[in-house]
Structure formats: C-alpha cells, structure tokens
Design a protein around this motif. Structure first.
Motif, PDB file in Angstrom:
ATOM      1  N   GLY A 311       1.191  -1.572   0.021  1.00 57.42           N
ATOM      2  CA  GLY A 311      -0.422  -0.155   0.128  1.00 57.42           C
ATOM      3  C   GLY A 311       1.012   1.236  -0.530  1.00 57.42           C
ATOM      4  O   GLY A 311       1.902   0.901   0.349  1.00 57.42           O
ATOM      5  N   PRO A 312      -0.028   2.442   0.516  1.00 59.74           N
ATOM      6  CA  PRO A 312       0.707   3.479  -0.046  1.00 59.74           C
ATOM      7  C   PRO A 312       1.919   3.938   1.204  1.00 59.74           C
ATOM      8  O   PRO A 312       2.988   4.981   0.426  1.00 59.74           O
ATOM      9  CB  PRO A 312      -0.198   4.201  -0.298  1.00 59.74           C
ATOM     10  CG  PRO A 312      -1.367   3.941  -0.409  1.00 59.74           C
ATOM     11  CD  PRO A 312      -1.441   2.495   0.219  1.00 59.74           C
ATOM     12  N   ALA A 313       1.332   3.355   2.209  1.00 62.99           N
ATOM     13  CA  ALA A 313       2.817   3.857   3.612  1.00 62.99           C
ATOM     14  C   ALA A 313       3.924   3.317   3.304  1.00 62.99           C
ATOM     15  O   ALA A 313       5.075   4.132   2.633  1.00 62.99           O
ATOM     16  CB  ALA A 313       2.372   3.206   4.352  1.00 62.99           C
ATOM     17  N   MET A 314       4.169   2.076   2.033  1.00 62.82           N
ATOM     18  CA  MET A 314       4.946   1.355   1.917  1.00 62.82           C
ATOM     19  C   MET A 314       5.866   2.150   1.328  1.00 62.82           C
ATOM     20  O   MET A 314       7.219   1.718   0.820  1.00 62.82           O
ATOM     21  CB  MET A 314       5.013  -0.634   1.954  1.00 62.82           C
ATOM     22  CG  MET A 314       6.660  -1.242   1.484  1.00 62.82           C
ATOM     23  SD  MET A 314       7.798  -1.224   3.337  1.00 62.82           S
ATOM     24  CE  MET A 314       8.784  -0.873   2.474  1.00 62.82           C
ATOM     25  N   ASP A 331      -4.848  -0.532  -3.188  1.00 62.42           N
ATOM     26  CA  ASP A 331      -5.886  -0.086  -1.959  1.00 62.42           C
ATOM     27  C   ASP A 331      -5.749  -0.310  -0.802  1.00 62.42           C
ATOM     28  O   ASP A 331      -7.073  -1.210  -0.239  1.00 62.42           O
ATOM     29  CB  ASP A 331      -7.866   0.427  -2.285  1.00 62.42           C
ATOM     30  CG  ASP A 331      -7.577   1.219  -3.821  1.00 62.42           C
ATOM     31  OD1 ASP A 331      -6.713   1.825  -4.555  1.00 62.42           O
ATOM     32  OD2 ASP A 331      -8.507   0.448  -4.647  1.00 62.42           O
ATOM     33  N   HIS A 332      -4.735  -1.000   0.083  1.00 63.41           N
ATOM     34  CA  HIS A 332      -4.665  -0.736   1.186  1.00 63.41           C
ATOM     35  C   HIS A 332      -3.762  -0.182   1.914  1.00 63.41           C
ATOM     36  O   HIS A 332      -2.432   0.788   1.560  1.00 63.41           O
ATOM     37  CB  HIS A 332      -3.667  -2.698   0.655  1.00 63.41           C
ATOM     38  CG  HIS A 332      -3.499  -3.087   2.277  1.00 63.41           C
ATOM     39  ND1 HIS A 332      -4.023  -4.371   3.044  1.00 63.41           N
ATOM     40  CD2 HIS A 332      -2.256  -3.554   2.361  1.00 63.41           C
ATOM     41  CE1 HIS A 332      -3.892  -4.597   3.486  1.00 63.41           C
ATOM     42  NE2 HIS A 332      -2.446  -4.378   3.427  1.00 63.41           N
ATOM     43  N   GLY A 704       1.070   7.513   3.986  1.00 60.69           N
ATOM     44  CA  GLY A 704       0.064   7.426   3.391  1.00 60.69           C
ATOM     45  C   GLY A 704      -1.146   6.871   3.557  1.00 60.69           C
ATOM     46  O   GLY A 704      -1.878   6.471   2.560  1.00 60.69           O
ATOM     47  N   ARG A 705      -1.096   7.681   4.853  1.00 60.35           N
ATOM     48  CA  ARG A 705      -3.264   7.244   5.296  1.00 60.35           C
ATOM     49  C   ARG A 705      -3.823   8.189   4.109  1.00 60.35           C
ATOM     50  O   ARG A 705      -4.594   8.436   3.733  1.00 60.35           O
ATOM     51  CB  ARG A 705      -3.357   7.474   6.580  1.00 60.35           C
ATOM     52  CG  ARG A 705      -2.993   6.107   7.156  1.00 60.35           C
ATOM     53  CD  ARG A 705      -2.315   6.409   8.950  1.00 60.35           C
ATOM     54  NE  ARG A 705      -2.066   4.905   9.509  1.00 60.35           N
ATOM     55  CZ  ARG A 705      -1.856   5.305  10.743  1.00 60.35           C
ATOM     56  NH1 ARG A 705      -1.637   6.043  11.471  1.00 60.35           N
ATOM     57  NH2 ARG A 705      -1.443   3.685  11.498  1.00 60.35           N
ATOM     58  N   LEU A 712      -9.550   6.562  -1.639  1.00 61.63           N
ATOM     59  CA  LEU A 712     -10.592   6.058  -1.203  1.00 61.63           C
ATOM     60  C   LEU A 712     -11.673   6.596  -1.427  1.00 61.63           C
ATOM     61  O   LEU A 712     -12.800   6.185  -1.572  1.00 61.63           O
ATOM     62  CB  LEU A 712     -10.726   5.588  -0.135  1.00 61.63           C
ATOM     63  CG  LEU A 712      -9.801   4.016  -0.266  1.00 61.63           C
ATOM     64  CD1 LEU A 712      -9.466   3.538   1.732  1.00 61.63           C
ATOM     65  CD2 LEU A 712     -10.140   2.665  -1.039  1.00 61.63           C
ATOM     66  N   THR A 713     -11.680   8.001  -1.618  1.00 63.15           N
ATOM     67  CA  THR A 713     -12.777   8.948  -1.735  1.00 63.15           C
ATOM     68  C   THR A 713     -13.073   9.565  -2.500  1.00 63.15           C
ATOM     69  O   THR A 713     -14.009  10.609  -2.464  1.00 63.15           O
ATOM     70  CB  THR A 713     -12.872  10.516  -0.333  1.00 63.15           C
ATOM     71  OG1 THR A 713     -11.417  10.568  -0.517  1.00 63.15           O
ATOM     72  CG2 THR A 713     -12.586   9.206   0.944  1.00 63.15           C
TER      73      THR A 713
END
Length: 720
Positions: A311-314, A331-332, A704-705, A712-713
């Motif tokens: 996901g984005p954070a990584m 999307d994780h 990432g969040r 997602l939005t």
C-alpha cells in the motif's frame, strides 16, 4: 515512440507505463522497475503484442535466471489472454538451460550434468590431489591454500562461480605465472592453481567436456563466443526478452549480446537495479550501469514505478529509502511498525509475540517470513520459537544446530562429558565427526570417511576416535593408511607379509628384520604439519576447560573458555578463503555461547537440552511453520507479513561489507512485504540502522494514510 496496442489483456487494464513498454517502437528497451511493479506481466504484454504484430511465437525467446521465473512468465502469457497454443510455442527458459542446448547442438552429444555439491566435490578433491602432487615435485614447493573438506570446498566453488561470471580464463600467457595471475585477480595462488586444474579436468582429454555443473554452460558458451576460435551456431530469434536484469553478469551479458546480434533481434528486458545483491555471482551495480545497453544504439529506458505489492505507506517509505519515484497501485493500508529491543533475547521474545499476534488475528503463519541479514541471527530466534511451540522452516541457511562450527562444539562437549548419546542418530554423529575433522584441520581421505561412518554407527567408538584420531599425533603409518582404502591397505599388509616370508625362506633375515623395523618406525614416527599439532594441543586445552570446572558451573562459562582455547576465529580464517564466511562463523559461535547463557544450565544439562531441542524442532516443523530465511533466499518472493530483526548499525548494514550492496539488501528485505512490515531495532537511537532512519516511518505512515484516503474517497491526491 509508442503506437496503439493491438493486444488487449483480459482481467485488468494496463497502466500507462505498462502500455508504453508494450507498444514502444524502440528496438532496445530496458524497463527500470520498482519492487512489485509487475515486471513479469509487463514482459508478457510485450511478447503478446509482438505476436499480434505478426512475429511467430517460435521466433521469440524469454531468458530468466531461474526455472521458476521462466515457468511463471510462460503461465502469465496465458493468464493475460494469449492463446494457449501460441503461448506454448514461446520459448521461456533460463540462461543456463539455453546455453546447455546451444552447446549440446554444437558438441553433438550430451555432456554429463552434475546437479549437486555432492556430485562436484569428488572432482575438486581429485584436482586438489593433483595440485599437491605438482607442487611437491617443484624444486621449492609453495605453501598453498587447498580445500579438502566440504565447507572449504563450498567456499572455493562459490569464488569459482564468481570468477566464471566475470569470464576469468584459466589459461595464462607464456610470460605470465600462476602466482602473478592470482595476484592480479586478488585470490590466493592455491585457489587459482586449483581452478586451473579443475577446469583442465572438466575440459576432458580431447573428447569434449567431461562434465558441467550449474552456470558452467553459460560460462563455456560465453568463452567460446568471446574467443571466436571455434564458430558456434546460435539460434535466430526476432524477439529476445530478459527478466531480472539486475542479476546480469559479464558471462550472461556476453551470451545475450551475441544472441541479439546474431538474429538482429528486438530486445526488451526488465529489472530493479536497486536489487543488485548477488555480487558473489558476478552481478555488480557498477558493471550493470557501465555495460548493460552500452553496445546497443538508441536504447530506451522506460519506468515501471507503480508497485502492486504493498500500500501507499510502504511506497512512500521505499521512496524515502531509495530516493526514487514509487507509487502504490493497491487500495490497502500497509501496516508498518518499529519495535525497540534491549538485546537479542528481548528481540527474539518480542518477535515471537508479534508472530503469535499475527496468528491470533486469523492469519496464516506460513504466510509470514522472518528475514535475516546473517545466519547467526537465527540462534536466539530458533530458541524462542522452540519455547513458544511455533514451527519454522529454513531457506538460505541451516538450523544453527546443524552448522559445522556448532556440530564441532557439540562433539567437543560430548567428548568432555563422555556423553555420546547427547548426539542423536547415526547421521548426526557422522556430521559431528566430519565437523571435528574439519576444525582440527586434518587431511581428507576416502579411508577416513569410512572410519567416521563406522564410529558414527557405534557410539562406543567415539572415545576411540577422540584418543586415536584427534588427540594422538599422526604418524608416518597413519598418513599412508589414510590415503588407502580398506582393500588397498589389506593388499599392502599382505605384500609386506609375503616379502618377509620370502626373505626368511631365502635366509635373508637381516633384510626381513629391516622391513619389520621400518614398519615399527613408521608407526612411531610423528608426521604432522604444524597446523595439525597446534589443533591437537588446542583441543586438549579445550577439553580440559570443559572438564575442570565445577559440575554446577553454567555452561556458557565453560564454553567461553573452550572457544577461546580452540581459537575458532583464527581457524576459520585459515579454513575459509572468503573473509565474510570466517566472520559469520565467529558470529555463529558467539551466538551459541549467548544461547547457553540464556538457558543457564550446567554443561551436562545443556548438552541434553540441545538433543531435546533438535528433536522438538523436527516435530514442530510438521505443523504450519513460519519461514526463517536470508535476504538472498527471500529475493523474488513476497509474503503477507515480513519481520526483520537485528536492525542495528554494524548488523545491517553489516560491518565491513560494501555499503551500496547492503543498502540494496535492506531494500530487497523490506519490499518483500504485502500487508505488514515489522522492524526490530535497538532501544538506543544511536545504534539504529541508518537504513531504518532513511525510511522516515512516521512521515511515511502519515502520508500513506492521506494518499489512501484520497484514493478511496475520490479526491485528488496531495502533491507532497
């Protein structure tokens, strides 16, 4: 320049980057990929597009560095929608298998292939014997490093593999010498002399190559193509594909370049050049940057930045780590954690707690990997898993109980206690005896191996082995007998008896008595090298160190004295030509003593604990197991959860090792994760690995969040 695609895959929509590689008109394309960026799928798209544009599948070859990678690429062609009948006609193979086929056609016969170390080792020993003979015949024999036991032979073959990857020739010029050539290559003279002898034996006596093992076909083909003395017919392909370009070395590149030139082929290759960690196999970052594509006009380098693995954070953390664009296609919410630890025991306990937490959250234990920078790190972790009742499997390393230096120490403990049942099973006792011979620097011989097997099958012979082989000085008779088989020794004894009988029958009693005196002298005359004498004395002191302490003394204190007496670090430097191997051995021994300290039992109870631990770990492996592996073994794999212990400066990066390659190793390790990454580091900030600091975990998690929420939005992602 790219065109409209003629092939449209089923089940997914390629990214703009993938479409660019699929349809680009450049003759030579190198895809610069990130970890998890769907390199294989992208190469499959390029192949399918070529077929749609009229290239016969029979004129397409895809070269990989492993059979599994070749199999996956072939399967991926069907998965993306290429007709199965067409996909089957595309040749997907390894570089070495491709070279084997070319040489098979060139030589007109099947050369024996030796698939395992056990198959190659006897040829190395034969070459050692020949080098020893040649050296002894010199006017001034040289002191040469020559391997005889399994561990140093493995060390030698690893360095030979690197030399072959660099296309080092065993031949020397008329005005050159073995010594000067070895010096130029920065290897010991004995190693290069042995390499020359082994290659001479492998080349055969004019009847063609006698045998090949892994990578030999690639080396042999590359040397033939480079030298150009003998024409070699290469197949003609219109499209050549190569995966995992980061594993390319001079020999494989030579084969690739000649193949492309021969067929005037179009080429597409993909690789993540931050994953160059196989320098031992000839893959080197500086070589790749200087040579790959240098002989091709108009090379187009295209990016594959979107990772579908995590996901984005990584993705953000990876961007910080490697200072390159990385975007997530998942999307994780990747879970990243940094766990601080007081010492190795605390770390092992917290790692097991993290595994139990993973398991309790209804996750599969066998989908989790603990990735180690070095094998010595497994000792505390294996013991902690054992206490927790968790099973584990191993890739790229042995259980610490089975490493030669630990087997040797277990043998010394058994001898000191006269407790030979603490080593379970004939096979294990045989391994222990072999390890003792290795670390006592005794010469290798077929007869010795048979004697070891006999002693292993009968524990009561262990004591005789100790006193008769390890502690008694080697005599002239011992040395001669070691070179003979049982049958040959029996024949020699019969010849001696027949000669004495004949001489007495001819009344030549003085000559008969002289033969008997010579036999007696040979059995009493000491003939051992200084290294063997010193090893015998060290073992005597080590046994005394273990026996002289109080019965209730903690095992780690006695072991510390024994290890010091044995001087294992110094012996390792003589046994292993690779300084890194010697260093790993020393770290493993230190870890074993630390394990004894944490268990805190007297020596006899500790020996029994080792036996029980070995038996229990074998039972635990029958269940769902977590993977313990090295970074090298993890490369090319991915796991739902990755745990990475030992992240102290000096451990990762490992002190004394190339910093760039260590950086790449760390990148490989952390990017194996899909969902969760847990990093274990020292409590003291000053000792934290600089690689962990470079990831900027807090910032990566926050960004990432934010990126995930925007996706997602449906909002626009912020430009950080």
């Amino acid at each position: 320049m790219k065109a409209e695609p003629r092939f449209n895959p089923v089940g997914f929509e390629p990214t703009a980057e993938q479409r660019a590689i699929q349809t680009h008109s450049a003759r030579y394309i190198i895809a610069m990929a990130n970890a998890g960026a769907a390199k294989t799928t992208t190469l499959a798209l390029r192949i399918a597009e070529s077929v749609k544009r009229g290239v016969s599948p029979d004129h397409i070859v895809a070269l990989c560095f492993s059979a599994e990678a070749a199999r996956v690429l072939k399967t991926r062609l069907v998965e993306i929608g290429l007709d199965d009948r067409l996909a089957r006609r595309v040749r997907c193979t390894t570089f070495d298998e491709f070279a084997l086929q070319v040489l098979r056609d060139h030589e007109g016969r099947e050369t024996p292939f030796l698939p395992s170390f056990e198959d190659v080792a006897p040829h190395v020993r034969s070459a050692v014997t020949e080098v020893q003979r040649i050296n002894a015949a010199r006017r001034n024999p040289r002191e040469l490093w020559l391997p005889e036991h399994n561990a140093p032979i493995a060390d030698f073959l690893k360095i030979v593999r690197q030399m072959k990857a660099q296309q080092v020739s065993p031949e020397i010029d008329d005005d050159d010498s073995v010594a000067s050539r070895a010096e130029a290559l920065n290897v010991p003279e004995g190693l290069f002399a042995l390499f020359r002898q082994l290659e001479k034996a492998r080349a055969g006596d004019g009847d063609g190559c006698a045998w090949r093992t892994e990578f030999d076909a690639t080396y042999d083909l590359a040397m033939l193509l480079t030298q150009g003395n003998v024409p070699v017919s290469l197949p003609g392909y219109r499209v050549v594909i190569a995966d995992e370009l980061q594993d390319m070395n001079p020999a494989t590149l030579t084969c690739l370049e000649h193949l492309i030139e021969h067929g005037r082929a179009w080429f597409t290759g993909a690789g993540d050049f931050d994953q160059v960690i196989h320098r031992w196999a000839g893959a080197d970052a500086s070589f790749l940057s200087a040579r790959l594509g240098a002989n091709w006009s108009g090379v187009k380098r295209l990016p594959l930045t979107i990772t579908f693995r995590h996901g984005p954070a990584m993705a953000v953390a990876t961007h910080f780590l490697k200072s390159k664009p990385v975007e997530s296609g998942r999307d994780h919410d990747a879970r990243l954690r940094l766990v601080r630890c007081a010492d190795s025991e605390d770390e092992a306990g917290k790692l097991v707690s993290a595994l139990l937490d993973w398991q309790q959250r209804s996750k599969r234990l066998d989908a989790c990997a603990v990735i180690l920078r070095a094998p010595h790190q497994s000792i505390a972790i294996e013991n902690a898993l054992l206490r927790a009742g968790l099973g584990w499997r191993l890739e790229g390393l042995q259980s610490y109980l089975l490493r030669s230096e630990i087997l040797m120490l277990r043998g010394v403990i058994a001898f000191a206690l006269e407790d030979y049942e603490s080593i379970p099973g004939v096979d294990k006792r045989f391994q222990v005896l072999q390890a003792l011979e290795l670390w006592q620097e005794l010469s290798w011989g077929d007869r010795r191996v048979e004697d070891l097997k006999t002693a292993a099958a009968q524990p009561e012979l262990f004591d005789a082995f100790l006193k008769g082989r390890l502690l008694r000085p080697q005599t002239v008779a011992d040395k001669a007998a070691a070179e003979l088989s049982d049958e040959a020794e029996t024949r020699a004894a019969h010849r001696l008896l027949d000669n004495i009988t004949r001489l007495r029958g001819e009344s030549r009693h003085d000559e008969a008595n002289a033969l008997l005196r010579q036999q007696q002298e040979d059995s009493e005359t000491v003939d051992e090298a200084p290294a063997q004498r010193n090893a015998r004395l060290r073992l005597t002191r080590a046994l005394a160190a273990l026996r002289d302490g109080p019965e209730d003394e903690p095992a780690h204190l006695a072991l510390g004295r024994a290890v010091a007496a044995l001087d294992l670090r110094g012996v390792a430097k003589r046994l292993f030509i690779d300084p890194g191997t010697a260093d790993m051995v020393a770290r493993s021994v230190d870890g074993f003593v630390d394990a004894a300290r944490s268990i805190n039992q007297p020596l006899r109870e500790f020996a029994q604990w080792l036996r029980a631990a070995e038996e229990k770990s074998a039972e635990l492996r029958k269940r769902k197991t977590v993977l313990l592996c090295t970074v090298e073994a993890a490369k090319g794999q991915e796991f739902d959860a990755v745990m990475l212990p030992g992240l102290a400066d000096g451990n990762f990066p490992l002190a004394g090792w190339d910093r760039t390659e260590e950086h790449n190793r760390f990148y490989v390790a952390v990017t194996r994760m899909r969902d969760e990454l847990t990093l274990f580091a020292p409590a003291a900030e000053a000792r934290l690995s600089p690689f962990v600091s470079a990831m900027k975990l807090d910032t990566a998690i926050t960004r990432g969040r934010t990126l995930l929420d925007a996706r997602l939005t449906g909002r626009d992602a912020p430009d950080f």
